[in-house]
Write a protein that holds these residues in place. Structure first.
Motif, PDB file in Angstrom:
ATOM      1  N   ARG A 174     -17.124   4.077 -14.997  1.00  0.00           N
ATOM      2  CA  ARG A 174     -15.973   4.141 -14.097  1.00  0.00           C
ATOM      3  C   ARG A 174     -15.602   5.595 -13.822  1.00  0.00           C
ATOM      4  O   ARG A 174     -15.621   6.426 -14.732  1.00  0.00           O
ATOM      5  CB  ARG A 174     -14.768   3.416 -14.706  1.00  0.00           C
ATOM      6  N   VAL A 175     -15.293   5.869 -12.566  1.00  0.00           N
ATOM      7  CA  VAL A 175     -14.730   7.156 -12.162  1.00  0.00           C
ATOM      8  C   VAL A 175     -13.292   6.864 -11.760  1.00  0.00           C
ATOM      9  O   VAL A 175     -13.045   6.208 -10.749  1.00  0.00           O
ATOM     10  CB  VAL A 175     -15.513   7.777 -10.998  1.00  0.00           C
ATOM     11  N   GLU A 176     -12.352   7.331 -12.560  1.00  0.00           N
ATOM     12  CA  GLU A 176     -10.949   6.959 -12.385  1.00  0.00           C
ATOM     13  C   GLU A 176     -10.139   8.104 -11.784  1.00  0.00           C
ATOM     14  O   GLU A 176     -10.291   9.256 -12.157  1.00  0.00           O
ATOM     15  CB  GLU A 176     -10.344   6.557 -13.732  1.00  0.00           C
ATOM     16  N   ARG A 177      -9.281   7.734 -10.821  1.00  0.00           N
ATOM     17  CA  ARG A 177      -8.357   8.664 -10.178  1.00  0.00           C
ATOM     18  C   ARG A 177      -9.103   9.841  -9.530  1.00  0.00           C
ATOM     19  O   ARG A 177      -8.757  10.999  -9.708  1.00  0.00           O
ATOM     20  CB  ARG A 177      -7.291   9.161 -11.161  1.00  0.00           C
ATOM     21  N   LEU A 178     -10.112   9.489  -8.781  1.00  0.00           N
ATOM     22  CA  LEU A 178     -10.866  10.480  -8.023  1.00  0.00           C
ATOM     23  C   LEU A 178     -10.064  10.835  -6.773  1.00  0.00           C
ATOM     24  O   LEU A 178      -9.792   9.976  -5.922  1.00  0.00           O
ATOM     25  CB  LEU A 178     -12.234   9.916  -7.640  1.00  0.00           C
ATOM     26  N   LYS A 179      -9.686  12.087  -6.650  1.00  0.00           N
ATOM     27  CA  LYS A 179      -8.898  12.519  -5.493  1.00  0.00           C
ATOM     28  C   LYS A 179      -9.829  12.818  -4.326  1.00  0.00           C
ATOM     29  O   LYS A 179     -10.771  13.612  -4.436  1.00  0.00           O
ATOM     30  CB  LYS A 179      -8.060  13.749  -5.832  1.00  0.00           C
ATOM     31  N   VAL A 180      -9.533  12.192  -3.197  1.00  0.00           N
ATOM     32  CA  VAL A 180     -10.316  12.385  -1.982  1.00  0.00           C
ATOM     33  C   VAL A 180      -9.334  12.680  -0.853  1.00  0.00           C
ATOM     34  O   VAL A 180      -8.568  11.802  -0.442  1.00  0.00           O
ATOM     35  CB  VAL A 180     -11.152  11.131  -1.653  1.00  0.00           C
ATOM     36  N   GLY A 181      -9.331  13.905  -0.368  1.00  0.00           N
ATOM     37  CA  GLY A 181      -8.313  14.297   0.591  1.00  0.00           C
ATOM     38  C   GLY A 181      -6.943  14.156  -0.048  1.00  0.00           C
ATOM     39  O   GLY A 181      -6.671  14.705  -1.112  1.00  0.00           O
TER      40      GLY A 181
ATOM     41  N   GLY B 299      -5.799  11.107  -0.818  1.00  0.00           N
ATOM     42  CA  GLY B 299      -5.808   9.798  -1.457  1.00  0.00           C
ATOM     43  C   GLY B 299      -6.485   9.811  -2.817  1.00  0.00           C
ATOM     44  O   GLY B 299      -7.090  10.797  -3.234  1.00  0.00           O
ATOM     45  N   LEU B 300      -6.369   8.670  -3.510  1.00  0.00           N
ATOM     46  CA  LEU B 300      -7.003   8.464  -4.807  1.00  0.00           C
ATOM     47  C   LEU B 300      -7.828   7.194  -4.751  1.00  0.00           C
ATOM     48  O   LEU B 300      -7.488   6.230  -4.049  1.00  0.00           O
ATOM     49  CB  LEU B 300      -5.957   8.337  -5.924  1.00  0.00           C
ATOM     50  N   VAL B 301      -8.919   7.174  -5.523  1.00  0.00           N
ATOM     51  CA  VAL B 301      -9.749   5.977  -5.583  1.00  0.00           C
ATOM     52  C   VAL B 301     -10.375   5.882  -6.975  1.00  0.00           C
ATOM     53  O   VAL B 301     -10.688   6.898  -7.601  1.00  0.00           O
ATOM     54  CB  VAL B 301     -10.841   6.002  -4.486  1.00  0.00           C
ATOM     55  N   ASP B 302     -10.516   4.647  -7.458  1.00  0.00           N
ATOM     56  CA  ASP B 302     -11.272   4.367  -8.677  1.00  0.00           C
ATOM     57  C   ASP B 302     -12.600   3.748  -8.262  1.00  0.00           C
ATOM     58  O   ASP B 302     -12.632   2.812  -7.441  1.00  0.00           O
ATOM     59  CB  ASP B 302     -10.523   3.386  -9.584  1.00  0.00           C
ATOM     60  N   LEU B 303     -13.693   4.251  -8.823  1.00  0.00           N
ATOM     61  CA  LEU B 303     -15.024   3.725  -8.532  1.00  0.00           C
ATOM     62  C   LEU B 303     -15.602   3.101  -9.792  1.00  0.00           C
ATOM     63  O   LEU B 303     -15.500   3.676 -10.885  1.00  0.00           O
ATOM     64  CB  LEU B 303     -15.957   4.832  -8.043  1.00  0.00           C
ATOM     65  N   ARG B 304     -16.208   1.941  -9.624  1.00  0.00           N
ATOM     66  CA  ARG B 304     -16.832   1.260 -10.759  1.00  0.00           C
ATOM     67  C   ARG B 304     -18.292   0.997 -10.429  1.00  0.00           C
ATOM     68  O   ARG B 304     -18.609   0.380  -9.407  1.00  0.00           O
ATOM     69  CB  ARG B 304     -16.120  -0.065 -11.043  1.00  0.00           C
ATOM     70  N   PHE B 305     -19.184   1.485 -11.284  1.00  0.00           N
ATOM     71  CA  PHE B 305     -20.625   1.282 -11.138  1.00  0.00           C
ATOM     72  C   PHE B 305     -21.065   0.339 -12.255  1.00  0.00           C
ATOM     73  O   PHE B 305     -20.860   0.640 -13.440  1.00  0.00           O
ATOM     74  CB  PHE B 305     -21.382   2.600 -11.246  1.00  0.00           C
TER      75      PHE B 305
ATOM     76  N   SER C  87      -8.245   1.459  -4.509  1.00  0.00           N
ATOM     77  CA  SER C  87      -7.265   2.516  -4.275  1.00  0.00           C
ATOM     78  C   SER C  87      -5.881   2.026  -4.661  1.00  0.00           C
ATOM     79  O   SER C  87      -5.620   0.820  -4.663  1.00  0.00           O
ATOM     80  CB  SER C  87      -7.263   2.921  -2.798  1.00  0.00           C
ATOM     81  N   PRO C  88      -4.965   2.928  -4.995  1.00  0.00           N
ATOM     82  CA  PRO C  88      -3.586   2.513  -5.287  1.00  0.00           C
ATOM     83  C   PRO C  88      -2.972   1.830  -4.073  1.00  0.00           C
ATOM     84  O   PRO C  88      -3.365   2.097  -2.929  1.00  0.00           O
ATOM     85  CB  PRO C  88      -2.874   3.834  -5.604  1.00  0.00           C
TER      86      PRO C  88
ATOM     87  N   PRO D   3      -2.743   7.340   1.113  1.00  0.00           N
ATOM     88  CA  PRO D   3      -3.783   7.285   2.143  1.00  0.00           C
ATOM     89  C   PRO D   3      -4.985   6.454   1.689  1.00  0.00           C
ATOM     90  O   PRO D   3      -5.367   6.478   0.520  1.00  0.00           O
ATOM     91  CB  PRO D   3      -4.168   8.761   2.335  1.00  0.00           C
ATOM     92  N   HIS D   4      -5.575   5.754   2.610  1.00  0.00           N
ATOM     93  CA  HIS D   4      -6.755   4.947   2.321  1.00  0.00           C
ATOM     94  C   HIS D   4      -7.984   5.853   2.177  1.00  0.00           C
ATOM     95  O   HIS D   4      -8.159   6.806   2.934  1.00  0.00           O
ATOM     96  CB  HIS D   4      -6.991   3.932   3.446  1.00  0.00           C
ATOM     97  N   VAL D   5      -8.821   5.542   1.205  1.00  0.00           N
ATOM     98  CA  VAL D   5     -10.080   6.258   0.999  1.00  0.00           C
ATOM     99  C   VAL D   5     -11.218   5.327   1.389  1.00  0.00           C
ATOM    100  O   VAL D   5     -11.369   4.238   0.825  1.00  0.00           O
ATOM    101  CB  VAL D   5     -10.235   6.719  -0.456  1.00  0.00           C
ATOM    102  N   GLU D   6     -12.003   5.751   2.356  1.00  0.00           N
ATOM    103  CA  GLU D   6     -13.149   4.954   2.793  1.00  0.00           C
ATOM    104  C   GLU D   6     -14.319   5.189   1.844  1.00  0.00           C
ATOM    105  O   GLU D   6     -14.634   6.330   1.492  1.00  0.00           O
ATOM    106  CB  GLU D   6     -13.550   5.333   4.216  1.00  0.00           C
ATOM    107  N   VAL D   7     -14.976   4.121   1.417  1.00  0.00           N
ATOM    108  CA  VAL D   7     -16.143   4.220   0.544  1.00  0.00           C
ATOM    109  C   VAL D   7     -17.331   3.599   1.271  1.00  0.00           C
ATOM    110  O   VAL D   7     -17.293   2.421   1.649  1.00  0.00           O
ATOM    111  CB  VAL D   7     -15.910   3.516  -0.804  1.00  0.00           C
ATOM    112  N   GLU D   8     -18.368   4.397   1.485  1.00  0.00           N
ATOM    113  CA  GLU D   8     -19.577   3.938   2.169  1.00  0.00           C
ATOM    114  C   GLU D   8     -20.723   3.887   1.168  1.00  0.00           C
ATOM    115  O   GLU D   8     -21.011   4.874   0.478  1.00  0.00           O
ATOM    116  CB  GLU D   8     -19.932   4.882   3.318  1.00  0.00           C
TER     117      GLU D   8
END
Length: 716
Positions: free
Chosen positions: A675-682, A684-690, A703-704, A708-713
């Protein structure tokens, strides 16, 4: 590596170390650090309490009844704040009897650094059934030697020692250097010793059965009255500051216990080495030799951690911008626009015995500075930070263009100004690291292959940032980048070897040596796909790969020596850059293999990768061979873990568009989830789970609810 910037000065010096650095224990806070043995003693070699590149304690040793205690265990706390040694007695006199058995007195030494002071608590507990007489002694001394002297540099003369001042509860030792600065070491105790002089204190400890006794000690530039309250208050502040540094940026959480231990140790080491300067956080290069700001090392460390903590890069860019050269000095290898290689605060630097007080002898630091600014801008979208350093970025590019205009092929090259400077001025800066295939030393000026890759990326980054600013120079920078690419392919590519030459010398002759330097070209994306693949295959071959990482030279090179500093050893940061370069060109299996090798190497070094280790082939059942005087901890070695994880996960961040792109994600071997927790992007914040499900890696993002929304591609 750039942290060997004083190699030239010390080439002829006698080694100072009496044991491998890996066997030492270290603490650091700000510009103060402590190197000690397992008992907590300081007795020679590179050990001591250092402040601003000067050894303030060269002797600090504890005894019980005139003997060294017996060691039970010792270590530095997981957060790198405390050193704790658990010791016990040899036979001691019993009150009213002849002796006391061994192992009934427990002695705990707990120490930490705060506000340029050493705080220590010495606690004795008698677990015996009889009262005990415990004569406790502390020997201390201060040689006030400059770090370069500690490393073995001889000096024609030194300053003068003032008469020591002995007080009832302490002593002050003083030295006035040739720089006229008066340096003081005040050793103070919380209680009055039985006897006291300028080099020792003796305490007559009487311990009742199951009794306890505690002594507090402080060492600093000013005298103090140690108390339990001062110890507790400073302890709280030191721990709070370290925890604040460790909480910066995103958190990585893996399902593997040992892998998680490696990540946490790496993060703790970066927090230990990071100093909060007025310009922001700055990672000092490494302990014991390089606990000071270096340009190249800090920039590479910032690249390694940029995806999880861009604030480090901002602090590095701001500091280096403020220290940019504004005048020409052959002694300091400075020219207007160049970015600092290293800075020192010791006596020898202050009186110009050596040029390293503020030294610019790194040809690669300037393009790396610009490249990092571009990467930071893409990662964060922080145009305000770029605007603040824009004049420095322009001056850096101007210097690069002036330098390249002097080279017939338009390459970025170096040649030291005076004999006191570095012979070689790339990351492999030892005197023997750049050579022709037959072993000849090339004539200058020398153009290194990886430096051209840095320059290529720097000009591209400058072009992009100029476009953001509406600057008409954007097209000029892009054309300059294209010219660098063309020159590299023309001057460095060895068709018969399907590899890039290590360097081009002052006569225009390529150094037809394969070296790991070419892997840095891949990280910055200069080669085309076919040539990158050819380089990648060879970097992963048995001649380069030891089984513990990528060697700096292949085994057939004429100067190959697995025990050398740069000519066949394994450097974790170099290996990580090669792996990230492979990832850039889609070669994921090589990335996975390299990550596994460095993780297994870290496991043999107590989950702490050293600056470098020897490049011997991996043998079944054997550990990697340590390089005895490697820095440990070391910033860009610790940062390698995070660069490798990013390369493995395939995470790319666009802070301008609030977007994360995940390309061909993989998980390390035997790791089922990360898990990558509280990754700041611009903004916004996002948690990523692999997560591994069968043969697939499944990625989910959250995302919280607010923000702001964080787009994940996801690109498989």
């Amino acid at each position: 590596m750039s942290t060997d910037a004083e190699a030239t000065a010390a080439d002829q010096a006698e080694p100072a170390t009496e044991r491998a650095v890996q066997q030492a224990f270290v603490l650091k806070e700000g510009d103060t650090y402590f190197v000690m043995d397992a008992l907590g003693d300081v007795g020679g070699g590179v050990d001591g309490l250092f402040h601003n590149d000067t050894r303030m304690l060269s002797t600090f040793a504890l005894s019980l009844d005139a003997q060294r205690p017996s060691l039970l265990s010792s270590g530095v706390s997981q957060d790198n704040v405390f050193f704790i040694a658990n010791l016990t007695n040899h036979p001691l006199p019993v009150l009213g009897s002849t002796s006391m058995p061994q192992g009934v007195i427990h002695l705990e030494r707990k120490r930490f650094l705060w506000n340029a002071r050493l705080f220590e608590r010495i606690r004795l507990v008698n677990y015996g059934e009889q009262a005990a007489h415990v004569p406790l002694g502390l020997r201390f001394g201060a040689d006030f030697r400059d770090m370069f002297e500690v490393r073995g540099q001889r000096r024609a003369r030194r300053g003068d020692f003032d008469a020591p001042e002995v007080r009832p509860d302490g002593a002050t030792l003083r030295y006035r250097g040739l720089d006229t600065l008066l340096r003081s070491a005040c050793i103070d105790f919380s209680m009055t010793p039985r006897s006291m002089d300028a080099g020792s204190a003796e305490f007559d400890v009487r311990l009742a059965a199951h009794g306890e006794w505690t002594l507090h000690v402080e060492v600093g530039e000013q005298p103090a009255r140690p108390t339990p309250q001062r110890f507790r208050e400073a302890c709280t502040l030191a721990r709070w500051r370290m925890r604040a540094r460790q909480r910066r940026g995103a958190r990585l959480q893996s399902s593997g216990r040992l892998f998680q231990a490696w990540l946490e140790r790496s993060r703790a080491d970066l927090a230990l080495l990071t100093t909060d300067l007025p310009t922001g956080p700055y990672p000092y290069a490494g302990i014991p030799w390089f606990s000071t700001p270096f340009g190249r090392d800090a920039i590479v460390t910032s690249f390694q951690t940029l995806w999880i903590d861009p604030r480090l890069a901002e602090g590095v860019l701001t500091f280096l911008s403020a220290r940019q050269a504004r005048q020409t000095s052959t002694f300091r290898d400075s020219e207007p626009g160049k970015i600092m290689h290293e800075t020192r605060k010791g006596e020898m630097a202050a009186v110009d015995e050596l040029p390293f007080g503020e030294y610019y002898g790194g040809v690669d630091t300037t393009p790396l500075f610009v490249a990092l600014a571009g990467a930071y801008a893409r990662r964060t979208g922080d145009h305000a930070a770029i605007a603040r350093i824009w004049p420095s970025l322009c001056a850096a590019c101007d210097w690069m263009e002036r330098n390249m205009s002097r080279h017939p092929e338009g390459l970025l090259a170096y040649q030291r100004g005076e004999a006191s400077g570095l012979v070689n001025q790339g990351w492999k800066d030892s005197h023997d690291s750049i050579f022709h295939a037959d072993g000849r030393t090339p004539v200058g000026p020398i153009a290194l292959v990886e430096v051209q890759g840095y320059a290529y990326d720097a000009f591209l980054a400058m072009s992009t940032m100029a476009e953001w600013r509406g600057d008409a120079a954007a097209e000029r920078w892009r054309r300059r980048a294209e010219a660098v690419l063309e020159a590299v392919e023309r001057c460095f590519w060895l068709e018969d070897q399907q590899f890039y030459a290590l360097a081009v010398d002052g006569l225009g002759l390529p150094c037809r040596v394969r070296a790991s330097n070419a892997g840095h070209l891949l990280f910055f994306g200069l080669p085309d796909q076919d040539r990158a693949a050819a380089v990648g295959r060879q970097l992963m071959s048995s001649s380069f790969t030891s089984g513990w990482g990528v060697r700096t030279l292949p085994t057939e090179a004429v100067r190959f020596n697995p025990m050398s500093y740069h000519n066949g050893s394994v450097w974790p940061h170099d290996t990580a850059l090669c792996a990230a370069g492979l990832a850039r060109y889609g070669e994921r299996e090589g990335v996975m293999r390299i990550l596994d090798e460095l993780f297994e190497s870290a496991a043999h070094f107590g989950m702490r990768l050293p600056e470098l280790f020897c490049g011997f082939d991996r043998q079944p059942g054997q550990a990697p061979v340590a390089y005895p005087v490697a820095c440990l901890p070391q910033a860009w070695a610790a940062g390698s873990a995070f660069m490798l994880v990013q390369a493995c996960l395939g995470v790319e961040i666009d802070g301008i568009r609030n977007k994360v792109r995940i390309v061909q994600p993989r998980l390390p071997a035997n790791i089922e989830q990360l898990r990558v927790e509280r990754l700041k992007v611009g903004q916004g914040l996002v948690d990523l789970r692999f997560q591994r499900i069968g043969n697939r890696i499944v990625v989910s993002a959250e995302s919280p609810p607010r923000g702001p929304h964080v787009e994940v591609e996801l690109c498989l």
